[in-house]
Design a protein around this motif. Structure first.
Motif: not given
Length: 308
Positions: A95, A98-102, A105, A128-132
């Motif tokens: 989790a 998965a929550a780490m911003p791009a 990362f 990154g978060h939501r494949r950002g």
């Protein structure tokens, strides 16, 4: 075998500073191989690494999905090692990751964590978060930190881009030979041999039984196979993937393989069953005599195919 590192916060100094191929790499197919070769080709002076995620992000987000993996981590690392990869960063996908911003990362994982000097990825790589973060974002952020980047075009054939999804579909549709062309090697199912009910032995066709676990279930039915044993030997055989409908049905799929011209005890050992050709779908027989005759015919056909 490559060195496998699971925690990007605790990378040994000797394993930092590599050129790094990025991706999920399920199957380590021809497209993945192109990314790994590009990472090495861009900086052949550096150690060669690959960064992937375990479990596969889809397993994290959709745990109720049927098993779909072409290669679990040991098989994936071994296939990468055969391509010259010396370091596999198998980041624990949880989790928090998965929550780490791009941007975090790139900064925390790629730059500070593993100390990447150069990166390579396919054009569809997202993170990154939501494949950002996408490839364009990665290019900007890497350049700011003095990290090189190679974007590798997909490997394509007459059917389009080679992909893990396409290879999974080929296996599920009963085309292991076509899957092998896209993988660059035969697809194999790995498992530890367990003690069954010994019915195969009573029928005159002793089998080694393994469960698929988190590996994708190929089309149910009979295959011509070769089996790599723990001692390094390779033996031809015939295998059935299914739930034994003639015997009342099993709750889970098993792979049963009869090894030609071989005898011994494989219980508790890991074997690797390589699928070469699909012979026929799973079937229900009226009685054990019919089943026994079918196994004999399958074995004869498998021998002919493998010897050809």
């Amino acid at each position: 075998m490559p060195s496998v590192v699971e925690d990007w916060r605790a990378v040994p100094p000797a394993l930092r500073g590599a050129t790094v191929a990025l991706g999920n790499f399920d199957g380590v197919h021809l497209g993945h191989q192109a990314v790994i070769r590009a990472a090495h080709g861009a900086r052949p002076d550096l150690p060669l690494a690959a960064l992937t995620f375990e479990p596969h992000p889809r397993e994290h987000f959709r745990p109720e999905d049927p098993p779909f993996r072409l290669t679990l981590l040991p098989a994936k690392a071994e296939a990468m090692g055969a391509l010259g990869v010396g370091i596999v960063h198998a980041l624990r996908f949880d989790a928090a990751l998965a929550a780490m911003p791009a941007e975090a990362f790139v900064e925390e994982v790629l730059h500070k964590g593993i100390g990447a000097k150069h990166l390579a990825c396919g054009p569809d790589f997202a993170f990154g978060h939501r494949r950002g973060g996408d490839a364009a974002f990665l290019a900007r952020e890497a350049e700011r930190r003095g990290i090189g980047l190679t974007i590798v075009p997909p490997v394509t054939d007459e059917a389009g881009p080679v992909s893990s999804t396409r290879i999974r579909r080929l296996l599920q549709d009963g085309y292991p030979d076509r899957a092998a062309r896209e993988l660059g090697r035969d697809h194999e199912v790995r498992g530890t041999v367990f003690r069954g009910d010994r019915l195969g032995r009573e029928l005159g066709w002793p089998t080694a039984n393994i469960l698929l676990g988190r590996q994708i279930e190929p089309a149910r039915g009979v295959y011509a196979v070769t089996v790599a044993l723990a001692d390094g030997g390779v033996v031809q055989g015939v295998a059935n993937v299914g739930r034994r409908p003639t015997l009342g049905g099993d709750p889970v799929t098993r792979l049963e393989v009869h090894l030609f011209d071989w005898s011994g005890d494989l219980y508790g050992q890991e074997i690797r069953v390589r699928l070469h050709a699909f012979l026929r779908p799973d079937a229900t027989f009226a009685n054990l005599d019919e089943l026994k005759a079918a196994i004999a015919a399958d074995a004869e056909q498998a021998r002919r195919l493998l010897e050809a």
